[in-house]
Design a protein around this motif. Structure first.
Motif, PDB file in Angstrom:
ATOM      1  N   LEU A 177       3.668  -5.830   3.628  1.00 29.11           N
ATOM      2  CA  LEU A 177       2.715  -4.899   4.224  1.00 29.11           C
ATOM      3  C   LEU A 177       1.381  -4.906   3.481  1.00 29.11           C
ATOM      4  O   LEU A 177       0.312  -5.014   4.100  1.00 29.11           O
ATOM      5  N   VAL A 178       1.438  -4.785   2.167  1.00 24.81           N
ATOM      6  CA  VAL A 178       0.202  -4.746   1.378  1.00 24.81           C
ATOM      7  C   VAL A 178      -0.537  -6.078   1.464  1.00 24.81           C
ATOM      8  O   VAL A 178      -1.772  -6.119   1.539  1.00 24.81           O
ATOM      9  N   SER A 179       0.201  -7.180   1.482  1.00 25.23           N
ATOM     10  CA  SER A 179      -0.439  -8.486   1.611  1.00 25.23           C
ATOM     11  C   SER A 179      -1.173  -8.609   2.936  1.00 25.23           C
ATOM     12  O   SER A 179      -2.293  -9.126   2.994  1.00 25.23           O
ATOM     13  N   ALA A 180      -0.542  -8.099   4.011  1.00 28.45           N
ATOM     14  CA  ALA A 180      -1.135  -8.239   5.342  1.00 28.45           C
ATOM     15  C   ALA A 180      -2.309  -7.299   5.557  1.00 28.45           C
ATOM     16  O   ALA A 180      -3.365  -7.698   6.045  1.00 28.45           O
ATOM     17  N   VAL A 181      -2.137  -6.032   5.208  1.00 28.21           N
ATOM     18  CA  VAL A 181      -3.137  -5.015   5.542  1.00 28.21           C
ATOM     19  C   VAL A 181      -4.270  -4.969   4.522  1.00 28.21           C
ATOM     20  O   VAL A 181      -5.433  -4.768   4.878  1.00 28.21           O
ATOM     21  N   GLU A 182      -3.953  -5.150   3.236  1.00 31.03           N
ATOM     22  CA  GLU A 182      -4.962  -5.021   2.195  1.00 31.03           C
ATOM     23  C   GLU A 182      -5.429  -6.362   1.638  1.00 31.03           C
ATOM     24  O   GLU A 182      -6.325  -6.408   0.797  1.00 31.03           O
ATOM     25  N   GLY A 183      -4.794  -7.454   2.070  1.00 30.78           N
ATOM     26  CA  GLY A 183      -5.224  -8.772   1.634  1.00 30.78           C
ATOM     27  C   GLY A 183      -4.874  -9.127   0.203  1.00 30.78           C
ATOM     28  O   GLY A 183      -5.464 -10.032  -0.378  1.00 30.78           O
ATOM     29  N   LYS A 184      -3.893  -8.420  -0.392  1.00 26.21           N
ATOM     30  CA  LYS A 184      -3.470  -8.727  -1.755  1.00 26.21           C
ATOM     31  C   LYS A 184      -2.296  -9.699  -1.690  1.00 26.21           C
ATOM     32  O   LYS A 184      -1.229  -9.361  -1.195  1.00 26.21           O
ATOM     33  N   ASP A 185      -2.487 -10.886  -2.226  1.00 28.35           N
ATOM     34  CA  ASP A 185      -1.466 -11.929  -2.128  1.00 28.35           C
ATOM     35  C   ASP A 185      -0.302 -11.731  -3.084  1.00 28.35           C
ATOM     36  O   ASP A 185       0.765 -12.293  -2.887  1.00 28.35           O
ATOM     37  N   ASN A 186      -0.492 -10.959  -4.132  1.00 25.67           N
ATOM     38  CA  ASN A 186       0.553 -10.814  -5.152  1.00 25.67           C
ATOM     39  C   ASN A 186       0.661  -9.356  -5.597  1.00 25.67           C
ATOM     40  O   ASN A 186       0.493  -9.049  -6.783  1.00 25.67           O
ATOM     41  N   PRO A 187       0.941  -8.425  -4.674  1.00 27.29           N
ATOM     42  CA  PRO A 187       0.948  -7.012  -5.033  1.00 27.29           C
ATOM     43  C   PRO A 187       2.075  -6.663  -5.992  1.00 27.29           C
ATOM     44  O   PRO A 187       3.176  -7.223  -5.926  1.00 27.29           O
ATOM     45  N   THR A 188       1.790  -5.757  -6.900  1.00 31.69           N
ATOM     46  CA  THR A 188       2.785  -5.336  -7.884  1.00 31.69           C
ATOM     47  C   THR A 188       3.693  -4.255  -7.294  1.00 31.69           C
ATOM     48  O   THR A 188       3.266  -3.432  -6.495  1.00 31.69           O
ATOM     49  N   VAL A 189       4.947  -4.278  -7.736  1.00 30.57           N
ATOM     50  CA  VAL A 189       5.957  -3.346  -7.235  1.00 30.57           C
ATOM     51  C   VAL A 189       6.529  -2.548  -8.390  1.00 30.57           C
ATOM     52  O   VAL A 189       6.937  -3.128  -9.414  1.00 30.57           O
ATOM     53  N   GLY A 190       6.583  -1.234  -8.229  1.00 34.59           N
ATOM     54  CA  GLY A 190       7.215  -0.368  -9.216  1.00 34.59           C
ATOM     55  C   GLY A 190       8.406   0.346  -8.613  1.00 34.59           C
ATOM     56  O   GLY A 190       8.402   0.693  -7.432  1.00 34.59           O
ATOM     57  N   LEU A 191       9.449   0.557  -9.410  1.00 36.19           N
ATOM     58  CA  LEU A 191      10.641   1.280  -8.976  1.00 36.19           C
ATOM     59  C   LEU A 191      10.558   2.698  -9.509  1.00 36.19           C
ATOM     60  O   LEU A 191      10.520   2.904 -10.735  1.00 36.19           O
ATOM     61  N   LEU A 192      10.515   3.696  -8.627  1.00 32.78           N
ATOM     62  CA  LEU A 192      10.355   5.087  -9.053  1.00 32.78           C
ATOM     63  C   LEU A 192      11.597   5.555  -9.798  1.00 32.78           C
ATOM     64  O   LEU A 192      12.718   5.449  -9.303  1.00 32.78           O
ATOM     65  N   ASN A 193      11.380   6.100 -11.010  1.00 33.64           N
ATOM     66  CA  ASN A 193      12.477   6.482 -11.870  1.00 33.64           C
ATOM     67  C   ASN A 193      12.051   7.676 -12.727  1.00 33.64           C
ATOM     68  O   ASN A 193      10.900   8.119 -12.644  1.00 33.64           O
ATOM     69  N   ILE A 194      12.962   8.175 -13.535  1.00 30.68           N
ATOM     70  CA  ILE A 194      12.658   9.314 -14.403  1.00 30.68           C
ATOM     71  C   ILE A 194      12.115   8.865 -15.755  1.00 30.68           C
ATOM     72  O   ILE A 194      11.914   9.686 -16.647  1.00 30.68           O
ATOM     73  N   GLY A 195      11.886   7.597 -15.907  1.00 28.38           N
ATOM     74  CA  GLY A 195      11.320   7.044 -17.124  1.00 28.38           C
ATOM     75  C   GLY A 195      11.106   5.557 -16.971  1.00 28.38           C
ATOM     76  O   GLY A 195      11.650   4.929 -16.058  1.00 28.38           O
ATOM     77  N   GLU A 196      10.323   4.974 -17.858  1.00 27.85           N
ATOM     78  CA  GLU A 196      10.015   3.553 -17.767  1.00 27.85           C
ATOM     79  C   GLU A 196      11.133   2.668 -18.305  1.00 27.85           C
ATOM     80  O   GLU A 196      11.241   1.500 -17.924  1.00 27.85           O
ATOM     81  N   GLU A 197      11.972   3.204 -19.183  1.00 27.93           N
ATOM     82  CA  GLU A 197      13.007   2.404 -19.825  1.00 27.93           C
ATOM     83  C   GLU A 197      14.066   1.965 -18.813  1.00 27.93           C
ATOM     84  O   GLU A 197      14.459   2.732 -17.929  1.00 27.93           O
ATOM     85  N   VAL A 198      14.560   0.748 -18.972  1.00 26.02           N
ATOM     86  CA  VAL A 198      15.549   0.200 -18.036  1.00 26.02           C
ATOM     87  C   VAL A 198      16.879   0.928 -18.115  1.00 26.02           C
ATOM     88  O   VAL A 198      17.689   0.851 -17.179  1.00 26.02           O
ATOM     89  N   ILE A 199      17.147   1.635 -19.221  1.00 25.94           N
ATOM     90  CA  ILE A 199      18.429   2.316 -19.375  1.00 25.94           C
ATOM     91  C   ILE A 199      18.443   3.673 -18.675  1.00 25.94           C
ATOM     92  O   ILE A 199      19.490   4.302 -18.585  1.00 25.94           O
TER      93      ILE A 199
END
Length: 371
Positions: A177-199
């Motif tokens: 979606l972001v590539s098509a509508v906003e023209g960003k070829d490599n958009p970054t993806v974040g996973l919503l969580n209660i902290g940045e740590e993988v644990i």
């Protein structure tokens, strides 16, 4: 990451519009459609609704009126829209995305409606079916961020309970979606969580993180890592992925906070003569702030994962906001969002674990809708 090549549509983009949906119906949708046609000389519209309500549009250039005798009300249960109102403007507008009986091309490239969200999703899934490789469709929209841009968030309410595989699919669809509508070829993806740590996070979130990292290693998505709620508004990533329960709460909280802050500002500047004079001096800044947080500027949520492009406008949208939804739908269709989602999902399937196939899941869901 090398995104799939999707060439823009060279012919006129045809939009099917449910003109009766939303809180205001034709009093908003028709002026918005008129303004949209003026701004897009190559676009064509298929306006769907009651014939008498759309009479003024019958003579418009690049516009076709399709009559529908029923309207799905904003408070109608899903089963009413799905089983009883089979000639509703919502259903007829969506049907313009289906191929003809002899394989003819669909009459429209994309559909836009401000109608009942649950009904729109249910009818769209029943008529169009889910795309191969997609278990569940998702709702994606944008929120303003500090970088004077937008963060795309999905899912926003279509799926309350999600598996790790669903969150991976959302990440792929959001990237397309972001590539098509906003023209960003490599958009970054974040996973919503209660902290940045993988644990941190639930077992579902931890497993989703593993899948997203595996997809990133395979060059299917550009996964940033875990993000927190404030990162949505910081613009830390282009896309934030979450389940529909969390996403809907985040959206409604943001809308409520914006309205509250605007109210606070008005109260403080109205306290006395001096604060009113200060308001006059600060008017240029206040107008700029109002523009940046105006929800009408980011109206138009995409229903991703269907075998047809569908965009949902806010039900209370005015003409300016509804035109914004038309613009987003137009850009998505012109830049082949449907093909991008299909191609990226197929490329990412190898990163998904074995188990229930998307086709089996989609068929079971479609059978339940038809029951």
């Amino acid at each position: 990451m090398n995104p799939p090549v999707a060439h823009p549509v060279n012919d006129a983009v045809r939009l099917s519009v449910d003109c009766m949906g939303g809180d205001h119906g034709p009093s908003v949708t028709l002026p918005a459609c008129r303004a949209f046609l003026n701004a897009h000389p190559q676009a064509q519209l298929i306006l769907v609704g009651k014939a008498d309500a759309l009479a003024e549009a019958a003579q418009w250039e690049r516009c076709t009126v399709v009559a529908a005798s029923e309207v799905v009300e904003m408070d109608d249960p899903i089963e009413v829209a799905l089983r009883k109102k089979k000639d509703s403007s919502l259903r007829v507008a969506l049907s313009q995305l289906k191929a003809g009986p002899d394989g003819q091309a669909p009459k429209a490239h994309v559909c836009v409606s401000a109608g009942n969200t649950g009904a729109l999703m249910a009818v769209a899934r029943y008529l169009l079916k889910t795309m191969e490789g997609i278990d569940r469709p998702a709702i994606a929209t944008v929120m303003p961020n500090e970088r004077d841009g937008f963060t795309t968030v999905l899912d926003l309410g279509a799926n309350v309970d999600c598996s790790p595989e669903h969150l991976l699919q959302f990440a792929v669809m959001g990237s397309a979606l972001v590539s098509a509508v906003e023209g960003k070829d490599n958009p970054t993806v974040g996973l919503l969580n209660i902290g940045e740590e993988v644990i941190k996070g639930s077992e579902t979130i931890k497993k989703a993180g593993e899948l997203l990292r595996a997809a990133a290693e395979g060059d299917h998505i550009n996964f940033y890592g875990n993000v927190e709620g404030n990162d949505i508004f910081k613009g830390t990533t282009d896309i934030v992925v979450c389940d529909g329960f969390v996403g809907n709460v985040a959206l409604k909280t943001a809308e409520g906070l914006i309205a509250t802050l605007v109210g606070f500002i008005k109260q403080e500047f109205s306290r006395n003569l001096f604060t009113k004079m200060a308001a006059v001096a600060a008017l240029p800044v206040l107008n700029s702030l109002k523009r940046r947080i105006d929800p009408r500027r980011f109206n138009g949520a995409a229903l991703l994962g269907l075998r047809g492009l569908v965009f949902k406008s806010h039900g209370s949208a005015d003409a300016f906001a509804f035109e914004g939804a038309l613009n987003r739908a137009y850009d998505a269709a012109r830049n082949c969002l449907l093909d991008r989602v299909h191609d990226q999902i197929q490329e990412t399937l190898q990163a998904m674990p074995p188990g229930l196939t998307a086709e089996e899941s989609a068929n079971s869901g479609d059978a339940a809708l038809a029951a």
